[in-house]
Design an enzyme around this catalytic site. Structure first.
Site, PDB file in Angstrom:
ATOM      1  N   GLY A 113     -18.089  -9.782 -39.359  1.00  0.00           N
ATOM      2  CA  GLY A 113     -16.879  -9.643 -38.570  1.00  0.00           C
ATOM      3  C   GLY A 113     -16.452 -10.989 -38.030  1.00  0.00           C
ATOM      4  O   GLY A 113     -17.228 -11.932 -37.944  1.00  0.00           O
TER       5      GLY A 113
ATOM      6  N   GLY B 151     -13.569 -13.001 -35.137  1.00  0.00           N
ATOM      7  CA  GLY B 151     -12.608 -12.912 -34.048  1.00  0.00           C
ATOM      8  C   GLY B 151     -12.135 -14.286 -33.646  1.00  0.00           C
ATOM      9  O   GLY B 151     -12.495 -15.298 -34.259  1.00  0.00           O
ATOM     10  N   GLY B 152     -11.307 -14.334 -32.593  1.00  0.00           N
ATOM     11  CA  GLY B 152     -10.721 -15.596 -32.183  1.00  0.00           C
ATOM     12  C   GLY B 152     -11.719 -16.612 -31.678  1.00  0.00           C
ATOM     13  O   GLY B 152     -11.473 -17.819 -31.750  1.00  0.00           O
ATOM     14  N   PHE B 153     -12.875 -16.162 -31.146  1.00  0.00           N
ATOM     15  CA  PHE B 153     -13.850 -17.083 -30.579  1.00  0.00           C
ATOM     16  C   PHE B 153     -15.036 -17.337 -31.500  1.00  0.00           C
ATOM     17  O   PHE B 153     -15.929 -18.103 -31.167  1.00  0.00           O
ATOM     18  CB  PHE B 153     -14.376 -16.554 -29.247  1.00  0.00           C
ATOM     19  CG  PHE B 153     -13.417 -16.765 -28.119  1.00  0.00           C
ATOM     20  CD1 PHE B 153     -12.479 -17.784 -28.166  1.00  0.00           C
ATOM     21  CD2 PHE B 153     -13.460 -15.953 -27.008  1.00  0.00           C
ATOM     22  CE1 PHE B 153     -11.598 -17.989 -27.127  1.00  0.00           C
ATOM     23  CE2 PHE B 153     -12.573 -16.153 -25.963  1.00  0.00           C
ATOM     24  CZ  PHE B 153     -11.652 -17.160 -26.019  1.00  0.00           C
ATOM     25  N   GLY B 154     -15.102 -16.695 -32.654  1.00  0.00           N
ATOM     26  CA  GLY B 154     -16.245 -16.935 -33.520  1.00  0.00           C
ATOM     27  C   GLY B 154     -16.384 -15.866 -34.586  1.00  0.00           C
ATOM     28  O   GLY B 154     -15.446 -15.146 -34.895  1.00  0.00           O
TER      29      GLY B 154
ATOM     30  N   LYS C  76     -24.565 -14.544 -34.532  1.00  0.00           N
ATOM     31  CA  LYS C  76     -23.257 -14.594 -33.872  1.00  0.00           C
ATOM     32  C   LYS C  76     -22.942 -16.030 -33.480  1.00  0.00           C
ATOM     33  O   LYS C  76     -23.708 -16.663 -32.748  1.00  0.00           O
ATOM     34  CB  LYS C  76     -23.289 -13.684 -32.639  1.00  0.00           C
ATOM     35  CG  LYS C  76     -21.995 -13.588 -31.857  1.00  0.00           C
ATOM     36  CD  LYS C  76     -22.133 -12.534 -30.769  1.00  0.00           C
ATOM     37  CE  LYS C  76     -20.881 -12.378 -29.943  1.00  0.00           C
ATOM     38  NZ  LYS C  76     -21.008 -11.327 -28.917  1.00  0.00           N
TER      39      LYS C  76
ATOM     40  N   ASP D 161     -17.251  -2.833 -21.467  1.00  0.00           N
ATOM     41  CA  ASP D 161     -16.394  -2.591 -22.632  1.00  0.00           C
ATOM     42  C   ASP D 161     -17.040  -1.563 -23.565  1.00  0.00           C
ATOM     43  O   ASP D 161     -17.271  -1.829 -24.747  1.00  0.00           O
ATOM     44  CB  ASP D 161     -16.126  -3.902 -23.365  1.00  0.00           C
ATOM     45  CG  ASP D 161     -14.916  -3.809 -24.292  1.00  0.00           C
ATOM     46  OD1 ASP D 161     -14.022  -2.984 -24.026  1.00  0.00           O
ATOM     47  OD2 ASP D 161     -14.861  -4.568 -25.271  1.00  0.00           O
TER      48      ASP D 161
END
Length: 387
Positions: free
Chosen positions: A133, A135-138, A155, A261
């Site tokens: 996967g 995302g914007g940060f990694g 990660k 979350d």
């Protein structure tokens, strides 16, 4: 990030986009389980490291400073450059990560011999494989530990999006990435089963934080698991998952950790036995439990509790109970309970006519508008629907 296990960081799970209207049934695309081959990939890819000094780290406003407001930063202290010389990588109790003396050249620019040593230590211990996967940060990759072929998730997070806190210890305060500190505290001190997918190791390579996490095999995200079942899921199957989730959240809160979350993308289901097992991942939006109300809003807007919408304030347990109710409602109905924020406060909750009375009362106790009236996690544990 795509709907995969081990989300890369706050940007995807904290995004402000609402996925679907409540009246629409959730789609059921065919997706793969997160099993991975045990053979090594051709190369281990790490992101390029920049020349920027780590002393100037400041958390940017992309994830924590959503439209709801910035996160409280009373504990934040940027890591000065000299700390990287003293503590080149983190080591968890069941690992023994040390920088390697092998300073071979790599296909990425490295800012110092120390960064090369840490990169070599990582490469010596782990093999990185396919992307899970992004995302914007990694990004998050599948992988395995060379010593025993144990599957891991790797990660990568850019340090500009990492919050640093001071953690007291016997030898004085230690500066740790917040997500690392939360994972270490959420895991039980003694070995044994836990709902939390544990941190095995962590490294700082130049301007990148690398977390090495457990990767249960076989497993899939709860959303993927949900789409493989009868649609919507039968109440008795949801009850099995609901009971484990309540126990898991009690476990996490008892260790002083607030995930913040809870949603389908952040829950894995181990599928290797007759009874599915719940595992909690991605503490990138998390913080520590306090008695005081929180006034910043990381997390997924669709799952936010009404007290945040009304007063921009919320407490850990009532907000968690609301998210739990949102999740279980979606599973037994096949659609979200609310399609825009105002309905959380003023709208009526639609429920299926064929739900049991116990299930209906359980959901209603999670969705009470006033947080002080909402059920506690302990009350939910003893609720007739789960007993």
């Amino acid at each position: 990030m795509a709907s995969r296990s081990y989300k890369s960081n706050n940007t995807v799970q904290c995004s402000a986009s609402t996925k679907r209207h409540s009246e629409e049934s959730l789609e059921r695309p065919s997706k793969k389980s997160r099993t991975s081959p045990s053979s090594p990939s051709d190369s281990c890819s790490l992101k390029a490291v920049t020349e920027e000094s780590t002393a100037s780290l400041k958390r940017k406003s992309t994830a924590d400073e959503t439209e709801e407001g910035p996160r409280k930063r009373s504990r934040v202290t940027p890591i000065p450059a000299e700390d990287h010389r003293e503590t080149p990588c983190g080591s968890c109790p069941n690992e023994d990560a040390q920088p390697s003396s092998n300073l071979e050249d790599h296909d990425v620019p490295l800012i110092s011999p120390l960064a090369k040593a840490i990169k070599a230590a990582f490469d010596e211990k782990y093999v990185e494989q396919e992307l899970l996967g992004k995302g914007g940060f990694g990004a998050v990759f599948a992988g395995y530990r060379r010593q025993d072929n144990v599957p891991v998730a790797i990660k990568h997070i850019h340090l500009s999006s990492v919050e640093i806190i001071k953690v007291p210890g016997d030898l004085g305060d230690r500066k740790l990435p917040l997500e690392v500190a939360l994972l270490l505290q959420a895991k039980p001190p003694e070995s044994g089963p836990s709902a939390v997918v544990g941190l095995l190791n962590w490294y700082v390579v130049g301007q990148e934080l690398i977390l090495v996490l457990e990767r249960p095999v076989p497993c899939m995200e709860l959303g993927d698991y949900f789409r493989t079942r009868q649609f919507p899921m039968p109440e008795h199957e949801v009850k099995v998952i609901g009971k484990q989730l309540v126990d898991a959240l009690i476990e996490i809160h008892s260790r002083g950790v607030f995930h913040r979350d809870i949603k389908m993308e952040n829950i894995l289901i181990e599928t290797g036995s007759d009874v599915p097992r719940v595992r909690i991942i991605d503490f990138g939006c998390g913080t520590f439990v306090t008695e005081e109300a929180y006034t910043s809003g990381p997390g997924t807007p669709l799952y936010k509790s009404p007290e945040w919408i009304i007063n921009r304030r919320y407490k850990a347990e009532p907000a968690t109970v609301w998210q739990l109710g949102f999740l279980l409602y979606t599973m037994v109905h096949g659609h979200y309970p609310f399609n825009y924020p105002q309905k959380k406060v003023f709208g009526n909750l639609y429920v299926r006519q064929n739900l049991s009375n116990n299930c209906l009362r359980f959901l209603q106790s999670c969705f009470l508008t006033a947080p002080e009236d909402r059920a506690t996690l302990e009350a939910l544990k003893d609720h007739p629907w789960l007993v």
